[in-house]
Enzyme design. Structure first.
Site, PDB file in Angstrom:
ATOM      1  N   GLY A  69      28.770  -8.028  69.502  1.00 17.20           N
ATOM      2  CA  GLY A  69      27.433  -8.534  69.788  1.00 17.20           C
ATOM      3  C   GLY A  69      27.475  -9.978  70.237  1.00 17.20           C
ATOM      4  O   GLY A  69      28.445 -10.698  69.999  1.00 17.20           O
ATOM      5  N   CYS A  70      26.395 -10.383  70.891  1.00 22.01           N
ATOM      6  CA  CYS A  70      26.237 -11.769  71.321  1.00 22.01           C
ATOM      7  C   CYS A  70      24.776 -12.151  71.108  1.00 22.01           C
ATOM      8  O   CYS A  70      24.126 -11.608  70.216  1.00 22.01           O
ATOM      9  CB  CYS A  70      26.686 -11.955  72.769  1.00 22.01           C
ATOM     10  SG  CYS A  70      25.705 -11.026  73.965  1.00 22.01           S
ATOM     11  N   GLN A  71      24.251 -13.028  71.909  1.00 34.28           N
ATOM     12  CA  GLN A  71      22.866 -13.459  71.742  1.00 34.28           C
ATOM     13  C   GLN A  71      21.878 -12.405  72.245  1.00 34.28           C
ATOM     14  O   GLN A  71      20.913 -12.098  71.570  1.00 34.28           O
ATOM     15  CB  GLN A  71      22.646 -14.794  72.463  1.00 34.28           C
ATOM     16  CG  GLN A  71      21.317 -15.443  72.175  1.00 34.28           C
ATOM     17  CD  GLN A  71      21.217 -16.017  70.770  1.00 34.28           C
ATOM     18  OE1 GLN A  71      22.188 -16.068  70.018  1.00 34.28           O
ATOM     19  NE2 GLN A  71      20.029 -16.435  70.405  1.00 34.28           N
ATOM     20  N   TYR A 117      21.993 -10.463  69.010  1.00 37.47           N
ATOM     21  CA  TYR A 117      21.426 -11.101  67.820  1.00 37.47           C
ATOM     22  C   TYR A 117      19.898 -11.170  67.902  1.00 37.47           C
ATOM     23  O   TYR A 117      19.207 -10.972  66.898  1.00 37.47           O
ATOM     24  CB  TYR A 117      22.037 -12.498  67.663  1.00 37.47           C
ATOM     25  CG  TYR A 117      21.528 -13.273  66.475  1.00 37.47           C
ATOM     26  CD1 TYR A 117      21.922 -12.930  65.181  1.00 37.47           C
ATOM     27  CD2 TYR A 117      20.665 -14.346  66.643  1.00 37.47           C
ATOM     28  CE1 TYR A 117      21.469 -13.647  64.096  1.00 37.47           C
ATOM     29  CE2 TYR A 117      20.206 -15.074  65.563  1.00 37.47           C
ATOM     30  CZ  TYR A 117      20.610 -14.719  64.277  1.00 37.47           C
ATOM     31  OH  TYR A 117      20.153 -15.421  63.204  1.00 37.47           O
TER      32      TYR A 117
END
Length: 163
Positions: free
Chosen positions: A115-117, A144
């Protein structure tokens, strides 16, 4: 009159040949793109990611910057933070040591949710992980931000207080 008819048929034949050439080019490009070495990314939503992380033996790999991670991250004790991109004075640049850093902490048989932003960097990172030979990797769609918007638990790194 005969000259015009002959010109008209030549133009028509030329158009058909050009269209035929474009079809061949498009088919060739599709063939090349389908035969590339890239593995297919599987993107899951945050609820499926939460289930895999809690019950499925998966580990969370957060590919955001360290600064983003410290502001808040998914609440799992074994979550990893290995940035796919690094903040530099010139802007964000790709972390050229990304795979090396991942392979120091993970094996090719590990099960990962990436995952990332917002889901963009994690998609790129997932592609690299799959192409390197990791088999059990999911991209978390929405990142996120989607996790937070869905009310799932997050934590923030508490800064160390030096006395």
């Amino acid at each position: 009159m005969n000259t015009q008819t002959s010109s008209g048929s030549e133009i028509l034949n030329t158009r058909i040949q050009i269209k035929h050439s474009w079809i061949q080019i498009i088919c060739l490009l599709l063939l090349i793109s389908n035969s590339s070495s890239e593995s297919e990314i599987v993107t899951i939503d945050v609820h499926k990611a939460n289930d895999l992380l809690r019950n499925g033996g998966y580990r969370y790999l957060d590919v955001r910057t360290v600064e983003e991670f410290e502001k808040g991250h998914i609440d799992f004790d074994d979550a990893l933070n290995i940035p796919y991109m690094l903040d530099t004075p010139q802007g964000r640049v790709k972390n050229t040591n990304f795979m090396e850093q991942v392979l120091l902490l993970c094996t090719k048989d590990d099960h990962l949710v990436v995952g990332c932003q917002a889901g963009i960097r994690s998609a790129y990172a997932t592609t690299i992980l799959l192409d390197t030979g990791l088999k059990h990797v999911y991209n978390m769609g929405g990142g996120y931000l989607a996790w937070v918007q869905n009310g799932l638990h997050v934590t923030m790194k508490t800064p160390k207080v030096e006395l």
